[in-house]
Scaffold this active site. Structure first.
Site, PDB file in Angstrom:
ATOM      1  N   TRP A   1       0.684  -1.249  -0.029  1.00  0.00           N
ATOM      2  CA  TRP A   1       0.011  -0.095   0.039  1.00  0.00           C
ATOM      3  C   TRP A   1       0.660   1.347   0.021  1.00  0.00           C
ATOM      4  CZ3 TRP A   1       1.850   2.235   4.265  1.00  0.00           C
ATOM      5  CH2 TRP A   1       2.142   1.398   5.400  1.00  0.00           C
TER       6      TRP A   1
ATOM      7  N   LYS B   1      -2.877  -7.335  -8.140  1.00  0.00           N
ATOM      8  CA  LYS B   1      -3.706  -7.450  -7.004  1.00  0.00           C
ATOM      9  C   LYS B   1      -3.067  -6.329  -6.093  1.00  0.00           C
ATOM     10  CE  LYS B   1      -4.198  -8.509  -3.059  1.00  0.00           C
ATOM     11  NZ  LYS B   1      -4.647  -7.344  -1.942  1.00  0.00           N
ATOM     12  N   PRO B   2      -3.815  -5.127  -6.048  1.00  0.00           N
ATOM     13  CA  PRO B   2      -3.446  -3.900  -5.245  1.00  0.00           C
ATOM     14  C   PRO B   2      -3.623  -4.232  -3.641  1.00  0.00           C
ATOM     15  CG  PRO B   2      -5.465  -3.264  -6.479  1.00  0.00           C
ATOM     16  CD  PRO B   2      -5.113  -4.585  -6.811  1.00  0.00           C
TER      17      PRO B   2
ATOM     18  N   GLU C   1      -5.179  -3.861   0.000  1.00  0.00           N
ATOM     19  CA  GLU C   1      -6.655  -3.665   0.461  1.00  0.00           C
ATOM     20  C   GLU C   1      -6.748  -2.357   1.009  1.00  0.00           C
ATOM     21  OE1 GLU C   1      -4.629  -6.157   1.141  1.00  0.00           O
ATOM     22  OE2 GLU C   1      -5.153  -7.092   3.259  1.00  0.00           O
TER      23      GLU C   1
ATOM     24  N   VAL D   1       8.067  -9.701   4.650  1.00  0.00           N
ATOM     25  CA  VAL D   1       8.777 -11.022   4.617  1.00  0.00           C
ATOM     26  C   VAL D   1       7.857 -12.232   4.871  1.00  0.00           C
ATOM     27  CG1 VAL D   1      10.523 -12.583   5.691  1.00  0.00           C
ATOM     28  CG2 VAL D   1      10.878 -10.067   5.186  1.00  0.00           C
TER      29      VAL D   1
ATOM     30  N   GLU E   1      10.243  -8.638  -3.350  1.00  0.00           N
ATOM     31  CA  GLU E   1      10.833  -7.340  -2.971  1.00  0.00           C
ATOM     32  C   GLU E   1      10.299  -7.080  -1.434  1.00  0.00           C
ATOM     33  OE1 GLU E   1      13.006  -5.504  -4.304  1.00  0.00           O
ATOM     34  OE2 GLU E   1      12.826  -5.904  -6.579  1.00  0.00           O
TER      35      GLU E   1
ATOM     36  N   GLY F   1      10.807  -6.595   3.068  1.00  0.00           N
ATOM     37  CA  GLY F   1      11.232  -5.484   3.746  1.00  0.00           C
ATOM     38  C   GLY F   1      12.829  -5.264   3.967  1.00  0.00           C
TER      39      GLY F   1
ATOM     40  N   CYS G   1       9.988   0.479   2.247  1.00  0.00           N
ATOM     41  CA  CYS G   1      11.069  -0.807   2.435  1.00  0.00           C
ATOM     42  C   CYS G   1      12.457  -0.191   2.624  1.00  0.00           C
ATOM     43  CB  CYS G   1      11.060  -1.480   1.415  1.00  0.00           C
ATOM     44  SG  CYS G   1      11.163  -0.746  -0.190  1.00  0.00           S
TER      45      CYS G   1
ATOM     46  N   GLU H   1      11.629  -4.847  11.332  1.00  0.00           N
ATOM     47  CA  GLU H   1      11.065  -3.588  10.726  1.00  0.00           C
ATOM     48  C   GLU H   1       9.680  -2.885  11.291  1.00  0.00           C
ATOM     49  OE1 GLU H   1       9.108  -4.476   6.944  1.00  0.00           O
ATOM     50  OE2 GLU H   1      10.195  -2.916   5.945  1.00  0.00           O
TER      51      GLU H   1
ATOM     52  N   LYS I   1      19.652 -11.124   1.408  1.00  0.00           N
ATOM     53  CA  LYS I   1      19.157 -11.593   2.374  1.00  0.00           C
ATOM     54  C   LYS I   1      17.675 -12.036   2.636  1.00  0.00           C
ATOM     55  CE  LYS I   1      21.888  -9.670   5.609  1.00  0.00           C
ATOM     56  NZ  LYS I   1      22.759  -9.248   6.825  1.00  0.00           N
TER      57      LYS I   1
ATOM     58  N   GLY J   1      14.726 -10.153  -0.020  1.00  0.00           N
ATOM     59  CA  GLY J   1      14.195 -10.523  -1.251  1.00  0.00           C
ATOM     60  C   GLY J   1      14.786 -11.284  -2.244  1.00  0.00           C
TER      61      GLY J   1
HETATM   62  P1  NAD Z   1       1.989  -7.466   3.225  1.00  0.00           P
HETATM   63  O1  NAD Z   1       3.008  -8.229   3.062  1.00  0.00           O
HETATM   64  O2  NAD Z   1       1.132  -7.248   4.698  1.00  0.00           O
HETATM   65  O3  NAD Z   1       0.941  -7.296   1.951  1.00  0.00           O
HETATM   66  C1  NAD Z   1       1.175  -6.856   0.511  1.00  0.00           C
HETATM   67  C2  NAD Z   1       0.408  -7.663  -0.390  1.00  0.00           C
HETATM   68  O4  NAD Z   1       0.217  -8.863  -0.353  1.00  0.00           O
HETATM   69  C3  NAD Z   1      -0.837  -6.815  -0.205  1.00  0.00           C
HETATM   70  O5  NAD Z   1      -1.703  -6.715  -1.423  1.00  0.00           O
HETATM   71  C4  NAD Z   1      -1.769  -8.175   0.467  1.00  0.00           C
HETATM   72  O6  NAD Z   1      -3.160  -7.888   0.230  1.00  0.00           O
HETATM   73  C5  NAD Z   1      -1.172  -9.289  -0.278  1.00  0.00           C
HETATM   74  N1  NAD Z   1      -1.302 -10.523   0.505  1.00  0.00           N
HETATM   75  C6  NAD Z   1      -1.460 -10.670   2.149  1.00  0.00           C
HETATM   76  N2  NAD Z   1      -1.313 -11.859   2.289  1.00  0.00           N
HETATM   77  C7  NAD Z   1      -1.189 -12.465   1.163  1.00  0.00           C
HETATM   78  C8  NAD Z   1      -1.311 -14.155   0.855  1.00  0.00           C
HETATM   79  N3  NAD Z   1      -1.453 -15.028   1.687  1.00  0.00           N
HETATM   80  N4  NAD Z   1      -0.986 -14.456  -0.347  1.00  0.00           N
HETATM   81  C9  NAD Z   1      -0.792 -13.513  -1.514  1.00  0.00           C
HETATM   82  N5  NAD Z   1      -0.825 -12.006  -1.010  1.00  0.00           N
HETATM   83  C10 NAD Z   1      -1.163 -11.720   0.111  1.00  0.00           C
HETATM   84  O7  NAD Z   1       2.836  -5.554   2.989  1.00  0.00           O
HETATM   85  P2  NAD Z   1       2.238  -4.452   3.165  1.00  0.00           P
HETATM   86  O8  NAD Z   1       1.821  -4.204   4.619  1.00  0.00           O
HETATM   87  O9  NAD Z   1       1.211  -3.975   2.243  1.00  0.00           O
HETATM   88  O10 NAD Z   1       3.535  -3.613   2.753  1.00  0.00           O
HETATM   89  C11 NAD Z   1       4.615  -3.388   3.589  1.00  0.00           C
HETATM   90  C12 NAD Z   1       5.776  -4.352   3.642  1.00  0.00           C
HETATM   91  O11 NAD Z   1       6.125  -4.154   2.190  1.00  0.00           O
HETATM   92  C13 NAD Z   1       7.000  -3.941   4.220  1.00  0.00           C
HETATM   93  O12 NAD Z   1       7.578  -5.049   5.002  1.00  0.00           O
HETATM   94  C14 NAD Z   1       8.082  -3.018   3.422  1.00  0.00           C
HETATM   95  O13 NAD Z   1       9.197  -3.199   3.515  1.00  0.00           O
HETATM   96  C15 NAD Z   1       7.666  -3.958   2.015  1.00  0.00           C
HETATM   97  N6  NAD Z   1       7.857  -2.986   0.848  1.00  0.00           N
HETATM   98  C16 NAD Z   1       9.005  -3.727   0.069  1.00  0.00           C
HETATM   99  C17 NAD Z   1       9.344  -2.940  -0.875  1.00  0.00           C
HETATM  100  C18 NAD Z   1      10.606  -3.550  -1.841  1.00  0.00           C
HETATM  101  O14 NAD Z   1      10.769  -3.029  -2.881  1.00  0.00           O
HETATM  102  N7  NAD Z   1      11.589  -4.318  -1.234  1.00  0.00           N
HETATM  103  C19 NAD Z   1       8.915  -1.817  -1.486  1.00  0.00           C
HETATM  104  C20 NAD Z   1       7.620  -1.455  -0.656  1.00  0.00           C
HETATM  105  C21 NAD Z   1       7.144  -2.241   0.386  1.00  0.00           C
END
Ligand code: NAD
Length: 503
Positions: free
Chosen positions: A170, A194-195, A197, A248, A268, A270, A302, A402, A472, A475
């Site tokens: 998000w 899938k964006p 929620e 993760v 990609e 945390g 991230c 994180e 590590k 990702g």
């Molecule tokens: P999240 O892992 O909770 O959710 C990410 C997405 O996965 C959402 O669309 C969610 O609906 C979906 N999802 C949840 N459970 C799922 C499942 N079982 N199977 C498939 N999809 C599922 O993460 P978040 O809270 O939306 O984002 C924050 C995290 O994202 C932080 O850890 C951040 O570091 C990481 N992040 C990483 C990067 C990068 O490029 N490395 C960039 C931005 C954010």
């Protein structure tokens, strides 16, 4: 664009009306916006006022199945046969439409994520740069001609996978759509996206703006929850490649789900990123940059630089300047471009607060912030003050896990080796900042720190063309550079026997 200069609640109520009037936030499948098959909806919050913004279609497996069927048909009928130049032209035309709607998309991001409007505009604009970059870079993709001797001729082709799935977090909806969907489409694939929620609105709107520009079914968006629409994308039999950005633990689940069909994944994940200040650094520049590193987007990045690892000789000077800059930040209405708006959603703020409490229990000292702002106007939203801890031990949980919020802390070091050990002493390895005037030290640290991106005397800086991704547990794979196109194609070796040429 309307000027939002009223009280916070009035601003947001009128902005929600501006942003959503006449828009249906449905499932975008095969070039049309539809209700979810189960006809269910959910309503993401505007975190500044804790009020819902709009009803959004709540997709499940059946919606993902429909989207996959539309994406497969688009790949077979047309997209899979296009040249990189033809695809690039279509992507550029779509990006032009998105640029015409940049203010609308930015307003939606401000409302759904809580980020300042100026930051939302910058983030959306950068996302669009990525679409254009991939559209151009795909034209330059090449195979190779390995030497195999005189009796045969061999060459390699790079071929798209077909239907691919993108699961987004998000924090940067359009920017990360640019990173992922841009690369997928430019490489010749079709997409089921899938964006998150919490923030599906700008992504749905961007897909709707592809209508009549991209062939129907090339880009499909299924909004919904992770355990409903997300799992259906991750484990779908007919999705040939999955790209996920998020935490993760969810990344691990996505990888497990994809493993059943041996579907390749890009993850990609945390970060817990170090920001190392050596004793010869420009301390003022380091202090000002550290604030942005940790607090841009409320620390919900991230690549936030949260672990300030500062040499003992400059620690006091750094801390004075840095704390002044932290305390000068404004927390307030993102529509009026306060430096920091609210955190993105209620349970996320709760998690950040729990980490702050944990830090105190572990023995760290709060040097700044540490609680919700007290102004009455902010009581209705998910605001939290920028927070800085001192007296932190590298092994404490707040120094290892994180937090993903506006929380930074200071660690002191005395030797180069100690700085590198602390920088590398976490399970993550996404990004790092290094401040020094010594070129040798900069290059040595860049080599010694385990992270996918190292920024020297600056922080942030991922632009089209620079690969981004984690070492590590941060990702697998790289996005943003040409490597992203490699991730979205598979190579094929072709061998031709060369017969006897004599007549
Ligand atoms: P999240 O892992 O909770 O959710 C990410 C997405 O996965 C959402 O669309 C969610 O609906 C979906 N999802 C949840 N459970 C799922 C499942 N079982 N199977 C498939 N999809 C599922 O993460 P978040 O809270 O939306 O984002 C924050 C995290 O994202 C932080 O850890 C951040 O570091 C990481 N992040 C990483 C990067 C990068 O490029 N490395 C960039 C931005 C954010």
């Amino acid at each position: 664009m309307t000027d939002y200069t009223d009280s916070l609640r009035a601003n947001h109520e009128s902005a929600i009306k501006d942003a959503t009037d006449g828009v249906t936030f449905g499932v975008v499948v095969g070039g049309a916006t539809k209700a979810a098959v189960a006809d269910e909806t959910f309503a993401p919050d505007d975190p500044a006022i804790a009020a819902s913004i709009a009803d959004v279609a709540r997709g499940h497996k059946k919606d993902v199945d429909d989207a996959v069927a539309a994406a497969a048909a688009a790949y077979e009928d047309e997209w899979g046969e296009t040249t990189p130049m033809e695809r690039g032209d279509a992507i550029r035309e779509w990006t032009g439409v998105l640029r015409d709607h940049l203010d609308d998309l930015a307003l939606l991001e401000t409302l759904e994520v809580g980020k300042p409007l100026s930051a939302a505009r910058a983030d959306v604009a950068t996302g669009l740069d990525f679409f254009e970059y991939y559209a151009a870079a795909a034209v330059g993709e090449e195979g190779s001609v390995p030497s195999v001797g005189d009796d045969s001729f061999a060459y390699t082709r790079r071929e798209p996978y077909g239907v691919t799935g993108q699961i987004l977090p998000w924090n940067y909806p359009i920017l990360l759509m640019g990173w992922k969907v841009g690369a997928a489409l430019a490489a010749g694939n079709t997409s089921v996206t899938k964006p998150a929620e919490q923030a599906p609105l700008a992504v749905i709107r961007a897909a709707q703006l592809a209508e009549g520009v991209l062939p129907d079914g090339v880009l499909n968006v299924v909004p919904g929850f992770g355990d409903e629409a997300g799992v259906a994308v991750a484990g779908h039999d007919d999705i040939q490649k999955v790209s996920f950005t998020g935490s993760v633990p969810v990344g691990q689940e996505v990888m497990r789900a994809a493993a059943d069909d041996v579907t390749p994944v890009t993850l990609e994940l945390g970060g817990k990123n170090p920001f190392v200040v050596f004793p010869d650094a420009d301390v003022e520049a380091a202090a000002q940059t550290a604030v942005v590193a940790g607090l841009y987007n409320n620390g919900q990045s991230c690549d936030s630089g949260t672990r300030l690892i500062v040499h003992q000789n400059v620690k006091d000077e750094f801390l004075d300047r840095y704390l002044d800059a932290v305390e000068a930040r404004t927390v307030g209405d993102p529509l009026q471009n306060a430096n920091q708006g609210p955190l993105c959603y209620a349970t996320h703020r709760k998690k950040v607060e729990q980490y702050v409490e944990l830090g105190k229990k572990e023995g760290a000292t709060v040097l700044s912030g540490g609680s919700r702002p007290t102004d009455a106007e902010f009581k209705g939203g998910y605001f939290f003050e920028p927070t800085v801890f001192g007296d932190v031990d590298p092994e404490m949980r707040i120094a290892q896990e994180e937090v993903f919020g506006p929380v930074q802390f200071l660690l002191e070091f005395s030797t180069y080796e100690e700085a590198i050990d602390v920088a590398n002493g976490v399970t993550y390895g996404l990004t790092a900042g290094v401040f020094t005037q010594d070129a040798s030290r900069a290059h040595r640290a860049a080599a010694d720190i385990e992270a996918g991106s190292i920024w020297v005397n600056q922080y942030f800086g991922t632009v089209p063309g620079t690969p981004f991704g984690g070492f590590k547990q941060s990702g697998i794979g790289r996005e943003c550079g040409k490597e992203a196109l490699t991730e979205y194609t598979q190579s094929k070796s072709v061998h031709l026997a060369l017969g006897d040429p004599s007549l």
